[in-house]
Design a protein around this motif. Structure first.
Motif, mmCIF file in Angstrom:
data_model
loop_
_atom_site.group_PDB
_atom_site.id
_atom_site.type_symbol
_atom_site.label_atom_id
_atom_site.label_comp_id
_atom_site.label_asym_id
_atom_site.label_seq_id
_atom_site.Cartn_x
_atom_site.Cartn_y
_atom_site.Cartn_z
ATOM 1 N N LEU A 91 -2.212 -53.896 55.543
ATOM 2 C CA LEU A 91 -3.415 -55.014 55.813
ATOM 3 C C LEU A 91 -4.702 -54.377 55.753
ATOM 4 N N GLU A 92 -4.773 -53.203 56.429
ATOM 5 C CA GLU A 92 -6.430 -52.832 56.323
ATOM 6 C C GLU A 92 -6.984 -52.674 55.043
ATOM 7 N N THR A 93 -5.978 -52.021 54.139
ATOM 8 C CA THR A 93 -6.480 -51.748 52.758
ATOM 9 C C THR A 93 -6.455 -52.920 51.643
ATOM 10 N N SER A 94 -5.679 -53.951 52.094
ATOM 11 C CA SER A 94 -5.555 -54.982 51.065
ATOM 12 C C SER A 94 -6.063 -56.307 52.070
ATOM 13 N N ARG A 95 -7.086 -56.834 51.522
ATOM 14 C CA ARG A 95 -7.546 -57.920 52.348
ATOM 15 C C ARG A 95 -8.192 -59.041 51.317
ATOM 16 N N ASP A 96 -7.871 -59.999 51.594
ATOM 17 C CA ASP A 96 -8.461 -61.222 50.704
ATOM 18 C C ASP A 96 -8.050 -61.129 49.159
ATOM 19 N N LEU A 97 -6.870 -60.567 48.809
ATOM 20 C CA LEU A 97 -6.365 -60.341 47.699
ATOM 21 C C LEU A 97 -7.121 -59.217 46.823
ATOM 22 N N TRP A 98 -8.070 -58.240 47.596
ATOM 23 C CA TRP A 98 -8.608 -57.248 46.964
ATOM 24 C C TRP A 98 -8.115 -55.909 47.517
ATOM 25 N N TRP A 99 -7.846 -54.986 46.762
ATOM 26 C CA TRP A 99 -7.599 -53.582 47.119
ATOM 27 C C TRP A 99 -8.677 -52.959 47.465
ATOM 28 N N HIS A 100 -8.913 -52.424 48.774
ATOM 29 C CA HIS A 100 -10.010 -51.566 49.286
ATOM 30 C C HIS A 100 -9.840 -50.391 49.385
ATOM 31 N N THR A 101 -10.655 -49.731 48.551
ATOM 32 C CA THR A 101 -10.203 -48.309 48.143
ATOM 33 C C THR A 101 -10.750 -47.312 49.249
ATOM 34 N N GLY A 102 -11.807 -47.590 50.059
ATOM 35 C CA GLY A 102 -12.460 -46.815 51.015
ATOM 36 C C GLY A 102 -13.472 -45.812 50.296
ATOM 37 N N ASP A 103 -13.750 -46.109 49.018
ATOM 38 C CA ASP A 103 -14.776 -45.190 48.244
ATOM 39 C C ASP A 103 -15.932 -46.131 48.313
ATOM 40 N N LEU A 104 -17.192 -45.587 48.242
ATOM 41 C CA LEU A 104 -18.525 -46.310 47.978
ATOM 42 C C LEU A 104 -18.978 -45.856 46.803
ATOM 43 N N PRO A 106 0.723 -58.900 37.962
ATOM 44 C CA PRO A 106 1.592 -58.615 39.330
ATOM 45 C C PRO A 106 2.592 -57.331 39.111
ATOM 46 N N HIS A 107 2.660 -56.914 40.071
ATOM 47 C CA HIS A 107 3.618 -55.778 40.303
ATOM 48 C C HIS A 107 3.058 -54.449 39.665
ATOM 49 N N ILE A 108 1.645 -54.414 39.349
ATOM 50 C CA ILE A 108 1.249 -53.391 38.617
ATOM 51 C C ILE A 108 0.901 -52.105 39.478
ATOM 52 N N MET A 109 0.421 -52.479 40.928
ATOM 53 C CA MET A 109 0.608 -51.525 41.647
ATOM 54 C C MET A 109 1.269 -51.613 42.905
ATOM 55 N N PHE A 110 1.411 -50.407 43.739
ATOM 56 C CA PHE A 110 2.471 -50.512 44.767
ATOM 57 C C PHE A 110 2.014 -51.399 45.809
ATOM 58 N N SER A 111 2.881 -52.027 46.540
ATOM 59 C CA SER A 111 2.987 -53.227 47.326
ATOM 60 C C SER A 111 2.657 -52.926 48.689
ATOM 61 N N GLY A 112 2.434 -51.714 49.063
ATOM 62 C CA GLY A 112 2.100 -51.252 50.421
ATOM 63 C C GLY A 112 2.381 -49.909 50.870
ATOM 64 N N TYR A 113 2.150 -49.352 51.946
ATOM 65 C CA TYR A 113 2.251 -48.104 52.606
ATOM 66 C C TYR A 113 3.797 -48.173 53.063
ATOM 67 N N HIS A 114 4.631 -47.246 53.012
ATOM 68 C CA HIS A 114 5.997 -47.348 53.445
ATOM 69 C C HIS A 114 5.793 -47.232 55.019
ATOM 70 N N HIS A 115 6.466 -48.045 55.715
ATOM 71 C CA HIS A 115 6.389 -48.198 56.969
ATOM 72 C C HIS A 115 5.215 -48.308 58.015
ATOM 73 N N GLN A 116 4.293 -48.636 56.948
ATOM 74 C CA GLN A 116 2.827 -48.849 57.705
ATOM 75 C C GLN A 116 2.238 -50.039 57.375
ATOM 76 N N PRO A 117 2.739 -50.943 57.921
ATOM 77 C CA PRO A 117 2.018 -52.589 57.660
ATOM 78 C C PRO A 117 0.629 -52.464 58.219
ATOM 79 N N ASP A 118 0.324 -51.629 59.157
ATOM 80 C CA ASP A 118 -1.243 -52.057 59.604
ATOM 81 C C ASP A 118 -2.299 -51.364 58.628
ATOM 82 N N ALA A 119 -1.738 -50.050 57.912
ATOM 83 C CA ALA A 119 -2.418 -49.475 56.963
ATOM 84 C C ALA A 119 -2.590 -50.393 55.748
#
Length: 188
Positions: free
Chosen positions: A41-54, A26-39
């Protein structure tokens, strides 16, 4: 590696998917984008962090980066890595900067466009650049369209702003290899 359609499904070796991860502490990575809740939610779904990298893994579990998800191209049923196209373009002695982007295709999906900045005091023959690409990459990766620019649009850190290039799309000044009678010859 996880499927981009089912967020928790591991993919078999060598199948490209989005790189996602879940921290074990827990708390090993940041908790979200500063003042950007939509961003966030877009990158953190289903408890997985989506990097946007293939990327993909090999049979031994090693990871390989393919491209940024937003920069990846799909041409005639084939995935095309913009970074691989750019790497070949940059081996041409007259090219000082390059970007590969997808543009609309009459056949659906995309065509590959090479946007190149010519090195100082150098001239570039686009037929020569096409031949250079054709010798060095599979036929489906060879750009159909080419655009010469004096300077690439860049971020403050110097990274090419591909979104700006994609927004422009095809113009009447872009060179079309197919219209010039050239087609890729190398098949993989």
């Amino acid at each position: 590696m996880r499927s981009t359609t089912t967020s928790a499904s591991p993919l078999p070796p060598r199948q490209v998917g989005e790189i996602v991860y879940r921290p074990r502490v827990p708390h090993i990575m940041f908790s979200g984008y500063h003042h950007q809740p939509d961003a966030t939610l877009e990158t953190s779904r289903d408890l997985w962090w989506h990097t946007g990298d293939l990327g993909y893994t090999d049979e031994d579990g090693y990871f390989y980066f393919v491209d940024r998800k937003k920069d990846a191209l799909r041409r005639r049923g084939e995935n095309v890595s913009s970074q691989e196209v750019e790497a070949v373009l940059l081996t041409h002695p007259a090219v000082s900067a390059a970007a590969a982007i997808g543009v609309a295709s009459d056949l659906g999906e995309q065509e590959v466009m090479a946007v190149v900045q010519v090195a100082d005091n150098t001239e570039l023959d686009l037929k020569d650049l096409f031949t250079h690409c054709d010798r060095s990459m599979p036929h489906f990766m060879v750009p159909r369209y080419y655009r010469l620019v004096d300077a690439m649009p860049a971020t403050p850190t110097g990274k090419i702003r591909k979104a700006a290039l994609r927004e422009t799309g095809l113009t009447d000044d872009d060179w079309d290899a197919e219209a010039a009678g050239l087609t890729p010859t190398r098949h993989h």
